[in-house]
Design a protein around this motif. Structure first.
Motif, PDB file in Angstrom:
ATOM      1  N   HIS A 126      11.438 166.871  91.736  1.00 24.94           N
ATOM      2  CA  HIS A 126      10.006 166.797  92.046  1.00 24.94           C
ATOM      3  C   HIS A 126       9.795 165.687  93.070  1.00 24.94           C
ATOM      4  O   HIS A 126      10.648 164.793  93.201  1.00 24.94           O
ATOM      5  N   PRO A 127       8.692 165.696  93.807  1.00 24.50           N
ATOM      6  CA  PRO A 127       8.429 164.590  94.730  1.00 24.50           C
ATOM      7  C   PRO A 127       8.206 163.298  93.936  1.00 24.50           C
ATOM      8  O   PRO A 127       7.775 163.333  92.780  1.00 24.50           O
ATOM      9  N   PRO A 128       8.486 162.151  94.543  1.00 23.59           N
ATOM     10  CA  PRO A 128       8.255 160.887  93.840  1.00 23.59           C
ATOM     11  C   PRO A 128       6.815 160.764  93.352  1.00 23.59           C
ATOM     12  O   PRO A 128       5.872 161.110  94.083  1.00 23.59           O
ATOM     13  N   ALA A 129       6.648 160.314  92.122  1.00 22.59           N
ATOM     14  CA  ALA A 129       5.342 160.096  91.492  1.00 22.59           C
ATOM     15  C   ALA A 129       4.542 161.383  91.292  1.00 22.59           C
ATOM     16  O   ALA A 129       3.353 161.334  90.982  1.00 22.59           O
ATOM     17  N   LYS A 130       5.198 162.546  91.417  1.00 21.67           N
ATOM     18  CA  LYS A 130       4.526 163.826  91.185  1.00 21.67           C
ATOM     19  C   LYS A 130       5.378 164.703  90.261  1.00 21.67           C
ATOM     20  O   LYS A 130       5.854 165.766  90.649  1.00 21.67           O
ATOM     21  N   PRO A 131       5.573 164.251  89.022  1.00 22.84           N
ATOM     22  CA  PRO A 131       6.457 164.986  88.117  1.00 22.84           C
ATOM     23  C   PRO A 131       5.965 166.377  87.758  1.00 22.84           C
ATOM     24  O   PRO A 131       6.738 167.203  87.267  1.00 22.84           O
ATOM     25  N   ARG A 153      18.230 156.220  88.075  1.00 22.58           N
ATOM     26  CA  ARG A 153      16.927 155.693  88.483  1.00 22.58           C
ATOM     27  C   ARG A 153      16.393 156.410  89.733  1.00 22.58           C
ATOM     28  O   ARG A 153      15.611 155.850  90.496  1.00 22.58           O
ATOM     29  N   ASP A 154      16.796 157.646  89.904  1.00 20.39           N
ATOM     30  CA  ASP A 154      16.309 158.473  91.013  1.00 20.39           C
ATOM     31  C   ASP A 154      14.845 158.814  90.779  1.00 20.39           C
ATOM     32  O   ASP A 154      14.497 159.383  89.739  1.00 20.39           O
ATOM     33  N   GLU A 155      13.984 158.488  91.732  1.00 22.75           N
ATOM     34  CA  GLU A 155      12.556 158.733  91.564  1.00 22.75           C
ATOM     35  C   GLU A 155      12.179 160.202  91.750  1.00 22.75           C
ATOM     36  O   GLU A 155      11.019 160.575  91.571  1.00 22.75           O
ATOM     37  N   PHE A 156      13.152 161.040  92.075  1.00 21.12           N
ATOM     38  CA  PHE A 156      12.900 162.475  92.204  1.00 21.12           C
ATOM     39  C   PHE A 156      13.209 163.220  90.901  1.00 21.12           C
ATOM     40  O   PHE A 156      13.263 164.444  90.889  1.00 21.12           O
ATOM     41  N   GLY A 157      13.399 162.479  89.816  1.00 21.58           N
ATOM     42  CA  GLY A 157      13.655 163.085  88.517  1.00 21.58           C
ATOM     43  C   GLY A 157      14.449 162.153  87.635  1.00 21.58           C
ATOM     44  O   GLY A 157      15.575 161.779  87.985  1.00 21.58           O
ATOM     45  N   SER A 158      13.883 161.744  86.513  1.00 21.40           N
ATOM     46  CA  SER A 158      14.586 160.847  85.598  1.00 21.40           C
ATOM     47  C   SER A 158      15.435 161.652  84.616  1.00 21.40           C
ATOM     48  O   SER A 158      15.198 162.850  84.415  1.00 21.40           O
ATOM     49  N   PRO A 159      16.428 161.024  83.987  1.00 16.29           N
ATOM     50  CA  PRO A 159      17.219 161.740  82.981  1.00 16.29           C
ATOM     51  C   PRO A 159      16.351 162.331  81.867  1.00 16.29           C
ATOM     52  O   PRO A 159      16.626 163.428  81.380  1.00 16.29           O
ATOM     53  N   GLU A 160      15.312 161.603  81.479  1.00 13.60           N
ATOM     54  CA  GLU A 160      14.429 162.090  80.416  1.00 13.60           C
ATOM     55  C   GLU A 160      13.669 163.331  80.869  1.00 13.60           C
ATOM     56  O   GLU A 160      13.508 164.298  80.103  1.00 13.60           O
TER      57      GLU A 160
END
Length: 214
Positions: A126-131, A153-160
């Motif tokens: 997903h785009p950063p800050a747009k989950p 810590r990729d802002e394009f998708g967290s492990p969770e």
């Protein structure tokens, strides 16, 4: 116009990987250069290419923005065509957007027997800050054997977040501790260097390619 390639690794390598760049950096960016060198050091053959919008930035005064991913799908298929026969199995993939585009053309190429697998380096879920703006719908039904390498810590998708996605059983996600979207960790915090993660990626792809090529 024929596709222009950058090659790394032995010409007689058992496995070749065709890699595309991310949305904002060219095929010879520092990050992709380092990745290609690490893969080549593992004995893999790497072929890199650029989408036309990125290639045009080398000569045009203006900075042409990246098009929608679906608009460059034909260019990825053309790159496979222009690359021609390889010494052994062919994997396709790329960094971020490049991997996403590869994932969108993979099944047609896999079913035609033209590729063996797909490798994504920092998939942009997903785009950063747009989950809520997901780019995962086609991944639920993907049939091509796939490895996604993703920093924790990729802002394009967290492990969770990724744990909650519906992904095809053909997909394996390998997380790299403290890696950002370029898969770079903070060594002082994680104990890992970028070189450590690139070595992990290279050895994992080599072992995985041997399994899926059987």
């Amino acid at each position: 116009m024929p596709t222009s390639f950058l090659f790394d690794g032995p010409e007689d390598a058992r496995v070749t990987i065709l890699l595309a760049h991310g949305a904002g950096a060219p095929m010879d960016s520092a990050s992709i250069n380092a990745t290609a060198k690490a893969l080549a050091a593992e004995g893999l053959r790497v072929a890199r290419f650029e989408f036309s919008y990125m290639a045009s930035r080398r000569t045009d005064a203006g900075k042409k923005p990246p098009p929608r991913a679906d608009k460059v799908m034909p260019e990825f298929i053309a790159a496979v065509d222009d690359l021609g026969p390889t010494n052994g199995p062919l994997l396709i993939g790329g960094k971020s957007m490049g991997g996403r585009v590869a994932s969108m053309v993979a099944d047609s190429l896999f079913e035609a027997g033209r590729i063996t697998g797909l490798v994504c380096l920092g998939y942009p879920f997903h785009p950063p800050a747009k989950p809520e703006t997901l780019r995962t719908a086609h991944l639920a039904e993907l049939r091509t054997p796939t490895m996604i390498f993703h920093g924790t810590r990729d802002e394009f998708g967290s492990p969770e977040e990724i744990a909650g996605y519906t992904l095809s059983p053909a997909i394996t996600v390998q997380f790299l501790e403290d890696g950002d979207h370029d898969l770079k960790p903070r060594k002082a915090l994680s104990g890992f260097s970028t070189a450590d993660h690139l070595k992990t990626i290279a050895t994992s792809i080599d072992a995985w390619a041997k399994r899926i090529a059987k």
